[in-house]
Design a protein around this motif. Structure first.
Motif, PDB file in Angstrom:
ATOM      1  N   SER A  88       1.546  -1.090  -0.009  1.00  0.00           N
ATOM      2  CA  SER A  88      -0.224   0.329   0.155  1.00  0.00           C
ATOM      3  C   SER A  88       0.615   0.909   0.153  1.00  0.00           C
ATOM      4  O   SER A  88       1.872   1.125   0.092  1.00  0.00           O
ATOM      5  N   PRO A  89       0.106   2.372  -0.154  1.00  0.00           N
ATOM      6  CA  PRO A  89       1.273   3.411  -0.508  1.00  0.00           C
ATOM      7  C   PRO A  89       2.071   4.153   0.853  1.00  0.00           C
ATOM      8  O   PRO A  89       3.258   4.212   1.338  1.00  0.00           O
ATOM      9  N   VAL A  90       0.822   3.563   2.312  1.00  0.00           N
ATOM     10  CA  VAL A  90       1.824   4.068   3.485  1.00  0.00           C
ATOM     11  C   VAL A  90       2.549   2.999   4.236  1.00  0.00           C
ATOM     12  O   VAL A  90       3.433   3.486   4.642  1.00  0.00           O
ATOM     13  N   THR A  91       2.773   1.926   3.393  1.00  0.00           N
ATOM     14  CA  THR A  91       3.376   0.307   3.767  1.00  0.00           C
ATOM     15  C   THR A  91       4.718   1.637   2.894  1.00  0.00           C
ATOM     16  O   THR A  91       5.868   1.612   3.419  1.00  0.00           O
ATOM     17  N   LEU A  92       4.587   1.599   1.738  1.00  0.00           N
ATOM     18  CA  LEU A  92       6.110   1.936   1.232  1.00  0.00           C
ATOM     19  C   LEU A  92       6.626   3.642   1.662  1.00  0.00           C
ATOM     20  O   LEU A  92       7.360   3.612   1.920  1.00  0.00           O
ATOM     21  N   LEU A  93       5.265   4.492   2.446  1.00  0.00           N
ATOM     22  CA  LEU A  93       5.919   5.592   2.697  1.00  0.00           C
ATOM     23  C   LEU A  93       6.601   5.658   4.184  1.00  0.00           C
ATOM     24  O   LEU A  93       7.448   6.256   4.459  1.00  0.00           O
ATOM     25  N   ARG A  94       5.810   5.193   5.093  1.00  0.00           N
ATOM     26  CA  ARG A  94       6.686   4.265   6.105  1.00  0.00           C
ATOM     27  C   ARG A  94       8.157   3.335   5.754  1.00  0.00           C
ATOM     28  O   ARG A  94       9.484   3.685   5.950  1.00  0.00           O
ATOM     29  N   ASP A  95       7.989   2.925   4.500  1.00  0.00           N
ATOM     30  CA  ASP A  95       9.777   2.585   4.499  1.00  0.00           C
ATOM     31  C   ASP A  95      10.767   3.201   3.912  1.00  0.00           C
ATOM     32  O   ASP A  95      11.706   2.857   4.721  1.00  0.00           O
ATOM     33  N   TRP A  96       9.693   4.211   3.568  1.00  0.00           N
ATOM     34  CA  TRP A  96      10.526   5.257   3.351  1.00  0.00           C
ATOM     35  C   TRP A  96      11.696   5.703   5.378  1.00  0.00           C
ATOM     36  O   TRP A  96      12.697   6.094   5.156  1.00  0.00           O
ATOM     37  N   SER A  97      10.642   5.952   5.214  1.00  0.00           N
ATOM     38  CA  SER A  97      10.814   7.225   6.748  1.00  0.00           C
ATOM     39  C   SER A  97      11.536   6.153   7.279  1.00  0.00           C
ATOM     40  O   SER A  97      12.223   6.834   8.390  1.00  0.00           O
ATOM     41  N   GLU A  98      11.944   5.008   7.164  1.00  0.00           N
ATOM     42  CA  GLU A  98      13.470   3.514   8.135  1.00  0.00           C
ATOM     43  C   GLU A  98      14.205   3.474   7.655  1.00  0.00           C
ATOM     44  O   GLU A  98      15.102   2.766   7.833  1.00  0.00           O
ATOM     45  N   ARG A  99      14.189   4.786   6.352  1.00  0.00           N
ATOM     46  CA  ARG A  99      15.747   4.231   5.381  1.00  0.00           C
ATOM     47  C   ARG A  99      17.025   4.834   6.457  1.00  0.00           C
ATOM     48  O   ARG A  99      16.232   5.752   7.347  1.00  0.00           O
ATOM     49  N   SER A 100      18.001   3.796   6.142  1.00  0.00           N
ATOM     50  CA  SER A 100      18.889   4.163   6.804  1.00  0.00           C
ATOM     51  C   SER A 100      19.792   5.547   6.292  1.00  0.00           C
ATOM     52  O   SER A 100      20.819   6.712   7.383  1.00  0.00           O
ATOM     53  N   ASP A 101      19.545   5.654   5.152  1.00  0.00           N
ATOM     54  CA  ASP A 101      20.077   6.839   4.481  1.00  0.00           C
ATOM     55  C   ASP A 101      19.384   8.263   5.352  1.00  0.00           C
ATOM     56  O   ASP A 101      20.054   9.560   5.234  1.00  0.00           O
ATOM     57  N   GLN A 102      18.151   8.516   5.801  1.00  0.00           N
ATOM     58  CA  GLN A 102      17.264   9.594   6.022  1.00  0.00           C
ATOM     59  C   GLN A 102      17.368  10.443   4.742  1.00  0.00           C
ATOM     60  O   GLN A 102      17.416  11.752   5.165  1.00  0.00           O
ATOM     61  N   GLN A 103      17.144  10.276   3.556  1.00  0.00           N
ATOM     62  CA  GLN A 103      17.242  10.775   2.353  1.00  0.00           C
ATOM     63  C   GLN A 103      15.784  11.257   2.916  1.00  0.00           C
ATOM     64  O   GLN A 103      14.604  10.726   2.755  1.00  0.00           O
ATOM     65  N   ALA A 104      15.813  12.553   2.351  1.00  0.00           N
ATOM     66  CA  ALA A 104      14.141  13.654   2.660  1.00  0.00           C
ATOM     67  C   ALA A 104      13.481  12.440   1.247  1.00  0.00           C
ATOM     68  O   ALA A 104      14.078  12.569   0.444  1.00  0.00           O
ATOM     69  N   LEU A 105      12.288  12.868   1.221  1.00  0.00           N
ATOM     70  CA  LEU A 105      11.252  12.521   0.783  1.00  0.00           C
ATOM     71  C   LEU A 105      11.387  13.846  -0.458  1.00  0.00           C
ATOM     72  O   LEU A 105      10.301  14.866   0.763  1.00  0.00           O
ATOM     73  N   HIS A 106      11.171  14.189  -1.582  1.00  0.00           N
ATOM     74  CA  HIS A 106      10.754  15.507  -2.253  1.00  0.00           C
ATOM     75  C   HIS A 106       9.197  15.402  -2.641  1.00  0.00           C
ATOM     76  O   HIS A 106       8.518  16.759  -2.823  1.00  0.00           O
ATOM     77  N   GLU A 107       9.248  13.699  -3.433  1.00  0.00           N
ATOM     78  CA  GLU A 107       8.017  13.920  -4.365  1.00  0.00           C
ATOM     79  C   GLU A 107       7.280  12.968  -3.810  1.00  0.00           C
ATOM     80  O   GLU A 107       7.860  12.198  -3.769  1.00  0.00           O
ATOM     81  N   ALA A 108       5.692  13.459  -3.799  1.00  0.00           N
ATOM     82  CA  ALA A 108       4.655  12.066  -3.953  1.00  0.00           C
ATOM     83  C   ALA A 108       3.349  12.060  -4.927  1.00  0.00           C
ATOM     84  O   ALA A 108       3.241  13.165  -4.803  1.00  0.00           O
ATOM     85  N   LEU A 109       3.237  11.054  -5.581  1.00  0.00           N
ATOM     86  CA  LEU A 109       2.347  11.487  -7.044  1.00  0.00           C
ATOM     87  C   LEU A 109       1.319  10.173  -6.100  1.00  0.00           C
ATOM     88  O   LEU A 109       1.923   8.819  -6.388  1.00  0.00           O
ATOM     89  N   PHE A 110       0.022  10.272  -6.586  1.00  0.00           N
ATOM     90  CA  PHE A 110      -0.618   8.960  -6.301  1.00  0.00           C
ATOM     91  C   PHE A 110      -1.396   8.835  -7.828  1.00  0.00           C
ATOM     92  O   PHE A 110      -2.178   9.972  -7.790  1.00  0.00           O
TER      93      PHE A 110
END
Length: 109
Positions: A11-33
């Protein structure tokens, strides 16, 4: 340039949570649904706040003839995220900027 690789539907929520748990803490700049039947009230309550909390500019594009929401239930469209309608398309994707990666998302939520 790096691209996220997913071998399962999520789900989009799972993918977003996976992003927030990245070890490199890279910022999320855009999200397109993108989706055929976009559930804006669900996205407004669950996915869009997570994406915006990660710093993303957010857009939701859905099929003009298939909206599953009452406009009274959609309060943040045009203010917190860009909402657009298009027709016809029959796929669902979630894309975000970590160098242009494109990730397949599960149909529905």
């Amino acid at each position: 340039m790096s691209a996220a690789q997913h071998t399962r539907f999520a789900s989009p929520v799972t993918l977003l949570r996976d992003w927030s748990e990245r070890s490199d803490q890279q910022a999320l700049h855009e999200a397109l649904f993108l989706g055929f039947t976009v559930d804006l009230p669900f996205l407004e309550k669950v996915a869009i706040p997570v994406a915006r909390g990660l710093g993303a500019r957010t857009a939701v594009i859905g099929d003009a003839a298939q909206g599953l929401y009452d406009p009274v239930d959609v309060r943040m469209a045009g203010r917190s995220y860009l909402h657009g309608l298009a027709s016809p398309f029959r796929f669902e994707w979630l894309s975000w900027g970590d160098g242009g990666g494109l990730v397949r998302s599960a149909p529905g939520r």
